[in-house]
Design a protein around this motif. Structure first.
Motif, PDB file in Angstrom:
ATOM      1  N   MET A   1      19.077  12.122  26.946  1.00 26.98           N
ATOM      2  CA  MET A   1      19.086  12.916  25.733  1.00 26.98           C
ATOM      3  C   MET A   1      17.673  13.346  25.358  1.00 26.98           C
ATOM      4  O   MET A   1      17.456  14.497  24.997  1.00 26.98           O
ATOM      5  CB  MET A   1      19.735  12.097  24.618  1.00 26.98           C
ATOM      6  N   LEU A   4      16.520  16.178  27.539  1.00 31.62           N
ATOM      7  CA  LEU A   4      17.081  17.479  27.169  1.00 31.62           C
ATOM      8  C   LEU A   4      16.377  18.063  25.949  1.00 31.62           C
ATOM      9  O   LEU A   4      16.102  19.262  25.905  1.00 31.62           O
ATOM     10  CB  LEU A   4      18.575  17.355  26.904  1.00 31.62           C
ATOM     11  N   CYS A   5      16.080  17.221  24.981  1.00 31.92           N
ATOM     12  CA  CYS A   5      15.346  17.696  23.801  1.00 31.92           C
ATOM     13  C   CYS A   5      13.964  18.213  24.204  1.00 31.92           C
ATOM     14  O   CYS A   5      13.539  19.284  23.764  1.00 31.92           O
ATOM     15  CB  CYS A   5      15.207  16.582  22.771  1.00 31.92           C
TER      16      CYS A   5
END
Length: 85
Positions: A1, A4-5
């Motif tokens: 996650m 992806l950020c």
């Protein structure tokens, strides 16, 4: 996650960097000329005021930059030319 950020932040910042280089005046360090659309200007001002209310340190830094521009950059011709102000 987190990857992806970070990936999305890199993509967005790269896009704005390319746009900055396209609009920047040639041979100087300055920022691009402002957009002549009054609705866009109102939106930007509204966003800055809202951000300044939510984040007081942001408002303080904007005020410091504005004062520096107003009383230093605009008064010294060599700095004004270099920054294309």
């Amino acid at each position: 996650m987190a990857f992806l950020c970070g990936d999305h932040l890199c993509a967005v910042s790269d896009h704005f960097g390319v746009e900055q280089r396209k609009r920047k005046p040639k041979g100087v360090l300055g920022a691009p000329r402002r957009v002549k659309d009054p609705q866009a200007a109102k939106t930007v001002w509204g966003g800055m005021i809202a951000a300044g209310i939510v984040m007081p340190l942001f408002a303080l830094s904007l005020a410091a930059i504005w004062l520096f521009d107003r009383f230093v950059v605009q008064k010294i011709p060599s700095i004004r030319r270099f920054l294309a102000a």
